[in-house]
Enzyme design. Structure first.
Site, PDB file in Angstrom:
ATOM      1  N   GLY A   6       0.839  -1.191   0.000  1.00 35.02           N
ATOM      2  CA  GLY A   6       0.000   0.000   0.000  1.00 35.02           C
ATOM      3  C   GLY A   6       0.871   1.236   0.000  1.00 35.02           C
ATOM      4  N   ARG A   7       0.336   2.320   0.572  1.00 37.12           N
ATOM      5  CA  ARG A   7       1.090   3.576   0.585  1.00 37.12           C
ATOM      6  C   ARG A   7       2.393   3.451   1.362  1.00 37.12           C
ATOM      7  NH1 ARG A   7      -4.177   5.143   1.500  1.00 37.12           N
ATOM      8  NH2 ARG A   7      -3.737   4.978   3.718  1.00 37.12           N
ATOM      9  N   ILE A   8       2.318   2.856   2.559  1.00 39.41           N
ATOM     10  CA  ILE A   8       3.525   2.720   3.373  1.00 39.41           C
ATOM     11  C   ILE A   8       4.482   1.721   2.738  1.00 39.41           C
ATOM     12  CG2 ILE A   8       4.418   2.027   5.627  1.00 39.41           C
ATOM     13  CD1 ILE A   8       1.735   3.036   6.815  1.00 39.41           C
TER      14      ILE A   8
ATOM     15  N   ALA B 263       3.220  -2.879  11.266  1.00 36.25           N
ATOM     16  CA  ALA B 263       1.813  -2.757  10.876  1.00 36.25           C
ATOM     17  C   ALA B 263       0.917  -2.896  12.107  1.00 36.25           C
ATOM     18  CB  ALA B 263       1.481  -3.788   9.799  1.00 36.25           C
ATOM     19  N   ARG B 264       0.478  -4.104  12.401  1.00 36.18           N
ATOM     20  CA  ARG B 264      -0.293  -4.400  13.594  1.00 36.18           C
ATOM     21  C   ARG B 264       0.210  -5.702  14.185  1.00 36.18           C
ATOM     22  NH1 ARG B 264      -1.632   0.143  13.751  1.00 36.18           N
ATOM     23  NH2 ARG B 264      -3.729   1.040  13.893  1.00 36.18           N
TER      24      ARG B 264
ATOM     25  N   GLU C 168      -0.396  -5.826  22.844  1.00 32.68           N
ATOM     26  CA  GLU C 168       0.261  -4.564  23.199  1.00 32.68           C
ATOM     27  C   GLU C 168      -0.413  -3.883  24.398  1.00 32.68           C
ATOM     28  OE1 GLU C 168       0.966  -0.566  20.604  1.00 32.68           O
ATOM     29  OE2 GLU C 168       1.415  -2.489  19.622  1.00 32.68           O
TER      30      GLU C 168
ATOM     31  N   HIS D 176       6.059   0.930  19.605  1.00 33.50           N
ATOM     32  CA  HIS D 176       5.052   1.447  18.664  1.00 33.50           C
ATOM     33  C   HIS D 176       5.295   2.930  18.355  1.00 33.50           C
ATOM     34  CE1 HIS D 176       0.750   0.532  17.119  1.00 33.50           C
ATOM     35  NE2 HIS D 176       1.335   1.441  16.343  1.00 33.50           N
ATOM     36  N   ILE D 177       6.463   3.215  17.792  1.00 32.67           N
ATOM     37  CA  ILE D 177       6.858   4.604  17.541  1.00 32.67           C
ATOM     38  C   ILE D 177       7.019   4.927  16.053  1.00 32.67           C
ATOM     39  CG2 ILE D 177       7.998   4.885  19.766  1.00 32.67           C
ATOM     40  CD1 ILE D 177      10.695   4.463  18.247  1.00 32.67           C
TER      41      ILE D 177
END
Length: 321
Positions: free
Chosen positions: A158-160, A239-240, A269, A287-288
């Site tokens: 995708g975009r990332i 991502a997740r 998390e 998660h930064i």
């Protein structure tokens, strides 16, 4: 019109945008911790708009607690798996996210993890800080040369993912990718080869995850997929967390099934699987990936702009669902 509820204080610039809306504002009073469930349910009562983070589960109970005046849930994140979009739609509530503005910052950290894991940078830093006796040698912290023809596998272009591909191309990496955009002209410009997941896992020296969390992608990378990777391969996830079966990953690392991992997100998390914490072959971040100053400001401002538009009877800029 009811108040605007924020589950956490945003950046100074975004909070200035909040104040410019001219509506009453309720902000959760702990900038470092998400609201407890009971507090969230109490504070949203009578709200016309919610600005939430990925730490808040916005389901039918929260929507009903807010009441019939609620118009929008503006999730200050690209992912919105924490929001029950169907429940919101059923109640006539718009859901928005913040895509686009964090692509480059997230890609920076993703590729930073590629470099940190492949060249063992964090492990080497810990070694020096330990005060250990050392002298330069030809085998000291030897790692993977990413710019010597190493293959990067991007799961979810995708975009990332495309921003990561651009960085990988600059390093001269061979790039495999899954997703419909893998056959696009833009992808071809970076030398991306479209591949299915099986081929990508088998051929990649580093696998980086950039797909959304959905029922289909939960545990997309489990024991079977890790076993399909090279024993010298590395896994990166910005991502997740639940896209990776964390217990399977810890086991795979312990048994040498793959060589290492770089993680910014976790399955439960902020808890991290204990099997990962003590390992030198894993880089762990809190998660930064989107934590660039300008990026976090842009995320907050976009969430506020979505609220402004919906409360004014206009279409939101970035609706989901």
């Amino acid at each position: 019109m009811g108040h605007l509820y924020l589950s956490r204080e945003l950046t100074d610039g975004a909070m200035a945008a909040v104040r410019s809306l001219g509506v009453p504002v309720v902000v959760h009073d702990d900038p470092d911790r998400p609201p407890a469930r009971e507090q969230l349910l109490a504070d949203v009562r009578g709200a016309s708009a919610l600005i939430t983070l990925l730490t808040e589960r916005v389901d039918g109970e929260v929507l009903d607690a807010a009441g019939s005046d609620l118009r929008i849930v503006a999730n200050c994140a690209v992912g919105y798996d924490n929001v029950d979009v169907a429940a919101a739609r059923a109640r006539g509530v718009v859901v928005t996210n913040t895509p686009g503005v964090l692509d480059e910052a997230t890609a920076d950290v993703a590729f930073g993890l590629v470099l940190a894991t492949s060249r063992r940078l964090v492990e080497a830093d810990r070694f020096v800080r330990s005060g250990a006796d050392w002298i330069w040698g030809p085998r000291l912290f030897v790692g993977l040369d990413v710019s010597a023809g190493a293959t990067l596998g991007i799961v979810g272009l995708g975009r990332i993912g495309m921003a990561v591909a651009r960085r990988a191309a600059a390093f001269g990496m061979r790039i495999l990718a899954t997703g419909s955009r893998a056959t696009s002209d833009e992808a071809a410009g970076y030398g991306v080869e479209a591949a299915d997941l099986d081929r990508l896992l088998a051929e990649s020296d580093v696998v980086t995850l950039h797909c959304p969390l959905t029922p289909e992608t939960r545990h997309l990378i489990g024991a079977e997929q890790l076993a399909a990777m090279k024993p010298t391969a590395l896994l990166v996830n910005t991502a997740r967390g639940p896209i990776v079966d964390e217990a399977a990953l810890a086991d795979a690392l312990a048994r040498g099934v793959i060589a290492g991992a770089g993680l910014d997100v976790y399955e439960d998390e902020p808890r991290v699987h204990p099997g990962l914490l003590g390992r030198d072959d894993v880089v762990l971040l809190p998660h930064i990936a989107s934590a660039g100053e300008a990026t976090r400001d842009a995320m907050g401002r976009l969430a506020v702009e979505n609220v402004r538009a919906v409360l004014a009877g206009e279409p939101p800029r970035t609706p989901v669902g």
